[in-house]
Design an enzyme around this catalytic site. Structure first.
Site, PDB file in Angstrom:
ATOM      1  N   ASN A   1      -9.045  -4.082   3.909  1.00  0.00           N
ATOM      2  CA  ASN A   1      -9.183  -3.155   4.886  1.00  0.00           C
ATOM      3  C   ASN A   1      -8.255  -2.106   4.746  1.00  0.00           C
ATOM      4  OD1 ASN A   1      -8.981  -1.882   7.417  1.00  0.00           O
ATOM      5  ND2 ASN A   1      -7.752  -3.538   8.454  1.00  0.00           N
TER       6      ASN A   1
ATOM      7  N   LYS B   1      -7.671   0.261   6.697  1.00  0.00           N
ATOM      8  CA  LYS B   1      -7.091   0.969   8.133  1.00  0.00           C
ATOM      9  C   LYS B   1      -7.641   2.320   8.069  1.00  0.00           C
ATOM     10  CE  LYS B   1      -3.804  -2.990   7.705  1.00  0.00           C
ATOM     11  NZ  LYS B   1      -2.581  -3.502   8.105  1.00  0.00           N
TER      12      LYS B   1
ATOM     13  N   HIS C   1      -8.876  -7.364  14.862  1.00  0.00           N
ATOM     14  CA  HIS C   1      -7.801  -7.141  13.970  1.00  0.00           C
ATOM     15  C   HIS C   1      -6.409  -7.093  14.928  1.00  0.00           C
ATOM     16  CE1 HIS C   1      -4.650  -5.333  11.388  1.00  0.00           C
ATOM     17  NE2 HIS C   1      -5.271  -6.144  10.439  1.00  0.00           N
TER      18      HIS C   1
ATOM     19  N   GLU D   1      -4.207  -5.186  14.919  1.00  0.00           N
ATOM     20  CA  GLU D   1      -3.746  -3.718  15.355  1.00  0.00           C
ATOM     21  C   GLU D   1      -4.294  -3.381  16.435  1.00  0.00           C
ATOM     22  OE1 GLU D   1      -3.661  -2.340  11.467  1.00  0.00           O
ATOM     23  OE2 GLU D   1      -2.030  -3.268  10.903  1.00  0.00           O
TER      24      GLU D   1
ATOM     25  N   GLU E   1      -4.604 -14.249  10.559  1.00  0.00           N
ATOM     26  CA  GLU E   1      -3.490 -13.313  10.217  1.00  0.00           C
ATOM     27  C   GLU E   1      -2.419 -13.431  11.229  1.00  0.00           C
ATOM     28  OE1 GLU E   1      -5.095  -9.798   7.553  1.00  0.00           O
ATOM     29  OE2 GLU E   1      -5.814  -9.257   9.737  1.00  0.00           O
TER      30      GLU E   1
ATOM     31  N   GLY F   1       1.684  -6.229   7.802  1.00  0.00           N
ATOM     32  CA  GLY F   1       2.374  -4.796   7.524  1.00  0.00           C
ATOM     33  C   GLY F   1       3.712  -4.732   7.003  1.00  0.00           C
TER      34      GLY F   1
ATOM     35  N   SER G   1       1.043  -9.576   4.448  1.00  0.00           N
ATOM     36  CA  SER G   1       1.650  -9.412   3.455  1.00  0.00           C
ATOM     37  C   SER G   1       1.232 -10.071   1.973  1.00  0.00           C
ATOM     38  CB  SER G   1       3.164  -9.579   3.737  1.00  0.00           C
ATOM     39  OG  SER G   1       3.616  -8.790   4.924  1.00  0.00           O
TER      40      SER G   1
HETATM   41  P1  PGA Z   1      -0.795  -6.075   4.662  1.00  0.00           P
HETATM   42  O1  PGA Z   1      -1.986  -5.993   5.909  1.00  0.00           O
HETATM   43  O2  PGA Z   1      -1.755  -6.890   3.553  1.00  0.00           O
HETATM   44  O3  PGA Z   1      -0.682  -4.829   4.534  1.00  0.00           O
HETATM   45  O4  PGA Z   1       0.243  -6.788   5.426  1.00  0.00           O
HETATM   46  C1  PGA Z   1      -3.003  -6.968   6.293  1.00  0.00           C
HETATM   47  C2  PGA Z   1      -3.869  -6.857   7.218  1.00  0.00           C
HETATM   48  O5  PGA Z   1      -3.573  -6.066   8.491  1.00  0.00           O
HETATM   49  O6  PGA Z   1      -4.914  -7.455   7.494  1.00  0.00           O
END
Ligand code: PGA
Length: 267
Positions: A10, A12, A98, A100, A172, A178, A218
């Site tokens: 993704n 983002k 998601h 976020e 997740e 993040g 991550s």
């Molecule tokens: P990240 O993001 O791999 O940068 O931790 C994962 C996500 O938000 O799906």
């Protein structure tokens, strides 16, 4: 039935249309997609037309996704994008829920339920993200949290065959996502992935066992294989580590190695 293996990223709120199209084109030039594997990229809305244009000659096994959608097909919803708009672009997949969006944009399970119904009705794939916060984990309700999120988001889904062929789950844990996240260990993921599997069976019946579960948070080439070796994990949903084509390929390769290792362990 063997579940498919999925791997994707993704972007983002990153990349211009030309950057996303260039990523897509370079990826298709360099990646080898094994037979039972699907890859996906989820660019921002403004990149989708450029990427679907670039994808005219691309492989079917590389899906293009959107990061969100509204549940209504049209109407007075300033700033929103509908399922028919995405379908008209030739999008394969819609990411819903998601962390976020849940955290910053008041995405609720009840609204996600309406979105799931709208996306499935159009015959598009859903990538539904679930996961507990650090606080929910500290109170030892991770399994209850993902079960609640799944039960509400999938509530009332009646066409089980359609749902099981179009839905995939991204587990997740919010605390692992993040730059500020704490990378999870496979031992943290295994019991919750198993709870997700059981909940899918409770909601969708036996065919629910065929719904792929991806891990995200991550992920990078050093830990990707440790997650895909888990028996309930059918792929990875990656952020930062896959935002370059080189990083995407390295993490994908590591995920396949872990998957083969897992197959050996489970016999
Ligand atoms: P990240 O993001 O791999 O940068 O931790 C994962 C996500 O938000 O799906």
């Amino acid at each position: 039935m063997t579940r498919p293996f999925l791997f994707g990223t993704n972007f983002k709120m990153n990349q211009t249309p030309s950057e996303s199209a260039a990523f897509y084109t370079r990826l298709t030039e360099t990646v080898k997609i094994p037979k039972d594997v699907n890859l996906f990229i989820i660019p921002p809305f403004t990149s989708l037309a450029a990427v679907t244009d670039a994808a005219q000659t691309g492989p079917d096994a590389l899906w293009i996704g959107a990061q969100n959608v509204h549940w209504a097909s049209d109407g007075a919803y300033t700033g929103e994008i509908s399922v028919p708009m995405l379908a008209a672009l030739g999008i394969d997949l819609v990411l819903l829920g998601h962390a976020e969006r849940r955290r910053d944009f008041h995405e609720t399970d009840a609204n996600l339920n309406k979105k799931v119904h709208a996306v499935l009705a159009a015959g598009l794939r859903v990538l539904l993200a679930v996961g507990e916060t650090a606080e929910e984990r500290a109170f030892a309700v991770s399994e209850e949290t993902v079960a609640r999120q799944l039960k509400i988001a999938l509530h009332g889904v009646a066409d089980i065959e359609r749902a099981t062929s179009l839905v995939q789950i991204a587990y997740e844990p919010v605390w692992s996502i993040g730059a500020g996240g704490t990378p999870a260990k496979p031992d943290d993921i295994d019991p919750v992935a198993n709870a997700i599997r059981r909940t899918l069976a409770a909601v969708l019946g036996e065919p629910g066992a065929n719904v792929p579960i991806l891990y995200g948070g991550s992920v990078d080439p050093s830990n990707a294989g440790s997650f895909t070796a888990l028996s309930d994990i059918d792929g990875l949903f990656v952020g930062r580590a896959a935002w370059t084509v080189e990083g995407f390929l390295a993490t994908f390769k590591a995920s396949l190695a872990g998957r083969n290792e897992g197959d050996r362990v489970s016999g």
